[in-house]
Every structure is written in C-alpha cells, then in structure tokens.
Design an enzyme around this catalytic site. Structure first.
Site, short mmCIF file in Angstrom:
data_model
loop_
_atom_site.label_atom_id
_atom_site.label_comp_id
_atom_site.label_asym_id
_atom_site.label_seq_id
_atom_site.Cartn_x
_atom_site.Cartn_y
_atom_site.Cartn_z
N GLU A 95 0.95 -1.33 -0.16
CA GLU A 95 0.01 -0.09 0.12
C GLU A 95 0.97 1.32 -0.19
OE1 GLU A 95 -2.28 1.61 -0.85
OE2 GLU A 95 -3.89 1.41 0.64
N ASP A 96 0.43 2.33 -0.57
CA ASP A 96 1.13 3.49 -0.51
C ASP A 96 1.14 4.30 0.93
OD1 ASP A 96 -1.51 4.36 -0.64
OD2 ASP A 96 -1.29 5.58 -2.23
N ASP A 99 -3.62 5.71 6.46
CA ASP A 99 -3.98 7.11 7.25
C ASP A 99 -4.95 6.71 8.54
OD1 ASP A 99 -4.65 9.80 7.30
OD2 ASP A 99 -5.76 9.80 5.76
N LYS A 128 0.99 7.43 8.28
CA LYS A 128 0.65 8.43 8.80
C LYS A 128 -0.04 8.34 10.09
CE LYS A 128 -2.17 11.36 6.03
NZ LYS A 128 -2.43 12.06 5.05
N PHE A 150 -1.37 16.37 4.18
CA PHE A 150 -1.87 15.75 2.84
C PHE A 150 -0.66 15.76 1.88
CE2 PHE A 150 -3.77 15.92 -1.38
CZ PHE A 150 -4.39 14.66 -1.33
N ARG A 163 0.37 11.46 -9.65
CA ARG A 163 0.82 10.33 -8.98
C ARG A 163 2.25 10.28 -9.60
NH1 ARG A 163 -3.25 7.58 -6.83
NH2 ARG A 163 -5.57 7.87 -7.63
P1 IMP Z 1 -7.09 5.23 5.08
O1 IMP Z 1 -8.03 4.37 4.52
O2 IMP Z 1 -7.74 6.33 5.62
O3 IMP Z 1 -6.20 4.53 5.80
O4 IMP Z 1 -6.51 5.70 3.79
C1 IMP Z 1 -5.82 5.29 2.96
C2 IMP Z 1 -5.62 5.64 1.51
O5 IMP Z 1 -6.19 7.05 1.32
C3 IMP Z 1 -4.63 5.48 0.66
O6 IMP Z 1 -4.59 4.22 0.15
C4 IMP Z 1 -4.44 6.56 -0.23
O7 IMP Z 1 -4.82 6.14 -1.39
C5 IMP Z 1 -5.40 7.61 0.42
N1 IMP Z 1 -4.37 8.61 1.35
C6 IMP Z 1 -4.32 8.81 2.48
N2 IMP Z 1 -3.50 9.89 2.89
C7 IMP Z 1 -3.40 10.60 1.74
C8 IMP Z 1 -2.53 11.50 1.33
O8 IMP Z 1 -1.83 12.35 2.14
N3 IMP Z 1 -2.29 12.02 -0.05
C9 IMP Z 1 -2.88 11.27 -0.80
N4 IMP Z 1 -3.66 10.09 -0.66
C10 IMP Z 1 -3.82 9.71 0.74
MG MG Z 2 -3.86 3.88 -1.92
#
Ligand code: IMP
Ligand code: MG
Length: 187
Positions: A95-96, A99, A128, A150, A163
């Site tokens: 995963e990238d 969050d 993060k 962000f 991207r």
């Molecule tokens: P989560 O479900 O809140 O953990 O979010 C994860 C997904 O949100 C990641 O796979 C990213 O694609 C996107 N994401 C989270 N933080 C960022 C950011 O700072 N920039 C761009 N995409 C983000």
């Molecule tokens: Mg993602």
C-alpha cells in the site's frame, strides 16, 4: 513554498532498507508468495520495491477507492479484485499510505474472508500516524510521519493528478486553488 517530504534519493534509500528486510524474511520460505498492490496509489512504490526483491513471486493488484480531494470519505469501494488464486498462499499487500487505517483493514479482512490465504502481511510506504481510526499495524513501513499532512507525488494524488511526480511533497493552498482551476477547465 512547497514542503518536500521525501526526495527521489531519500525514497530510494527507504526502499533499499525495506527490500533488505523483506528479502531476509521471505527468502527462508519454500512456497511462492503473492504480492498484491493496492491500486492506484501503490503502483510507483510497488514497482520500485519489487525490482529489489530477490525471491520468486506472483504479482497481482486490487483496486480500492475511499478518497475525494484531500479528505478520506470513509466509504470504501472495491473496484477490482485479485485475479490470481491466493487461497492457501502467503500474501504480502503493498500500500502507498495508511491514514485512518480503514482501507488496509478492509482489504485484509476482505481477502481473508473470501480467499482464506495461509498468511497476510502488509507493507506500506508511508504510515501517517495521527489520523488512525482503526487499530491496524502494518508489518513493514518505509517512513512514518507524525503530523497530519496531505501528501502528493510518488503515487499520492490530488483528485487523480500528480501520481507521476517522482518525489513526495505537501502542496500549498495556492497549489490546490491552481489545481482546482485546472481540473475545472478540463471538465
Ligand atoms: P485510509 O483508509 O484512511 O487509511 O486511507 C488510505 C488511502 O487514502 C490510501 O490508500 C491513499 O490512497 C489515500 N490517502 C491517504 N492519505 C493520503 C495523502 O496524504 N495523499 C493522497 N492520498 C492519501
Ligand atoms: Mg491507496
């Protein structure tokens, strides 16, 4: 001024450290793992990482979406499922960023429930920390950030843009207004 979070050289160094750890762990297995990238954000990271892994692997992708603009919507859609069989296989999800933790937790739970793999491990380029809502700890982390920023570039997008940028930065308010205008004009 845009804040640089990781430049190309720093990204490469983080990936070397991660690859070394993953190679150490996975080279002892006899079975062939399936590396599953979470599209689209993880693609640049995954493709740089796998070139440095030195064991045989199957590659696959899953696609999820949950973000709109700079905010996580919290609603997850599965857009594309895995296409190789992961039943009874060792799976490493790439995963990238984590969050809130919702996406990765969803992917892991979904794959376990549907395919019953032998093992699932997770690797994220960025962790993060401050926004975590779901208790989830990845097995491999490239870089941890402790502020809620962000990020854009190296897979991270602003409404699908940037991207392709080879480094990771925090956009300014001016960037966001400019991009919103560009997006508006290309509708
Ligand atoms: P989560 O479900 O809140 O953990 O979010 C994860 C997904 O949100 C990641 O796979 C990213 O694609 C996107 N994401 C989270 N933080 C960022 C950011 O700072 N920039 C761009 N995409 C983000
Ligand atoms: Mg993602």
């Amino acid at each position: 001024m845009q804040e640089m979070v990781l430049n190309e050289k720093q990204i490469d160094e983080k990936i070397n450290v991660l690859a070394k750890k993953i190679n150490e762990d996975y080279s002892k297995f006899q079975d062939i793992p399936v590396i599953v990238g979470v599209l689209k954000g993880a693609a640049p990271f995954m493709h740089d990482l796998i070139k440095k892994l030195n064991f045989p692997m199957f590659l696959d992708y899953i696609q999820i979406s949950s973000y709109s603009g700079t905010e996580s919507t919290g609603v997850i859609h599965l857009k594309k499922d895995v296409s190789v069989s992961i039943e009874n296989k060792r799976v490493l999800i790439i995963e990238d960023i984590i969050d809130t933790g919702t996406t990765l937790k969803y992917v892991v739970d979904y794959l376990i429930k549907k395919y019953n793999p032998k093992e699932i491990k997770t690797c994220t380029f960025i962790d993060k920390k401050p926004m975590r809502k779901v208790d989830f700890n990845p097995d491999y982390v490239g870089y941890t950030i402790y502020e809620n920023k962000f990020l854009v570039g190296y897979g991270f997008d602003y409404n699908e843009l940037f991207r392709n940028v080879p480094y990771i930065f925090v956009p300014t308010k001016e960037d966001i207004s400019k991009w919103d205008e560009m997006l508006e004009n290309s509708k």
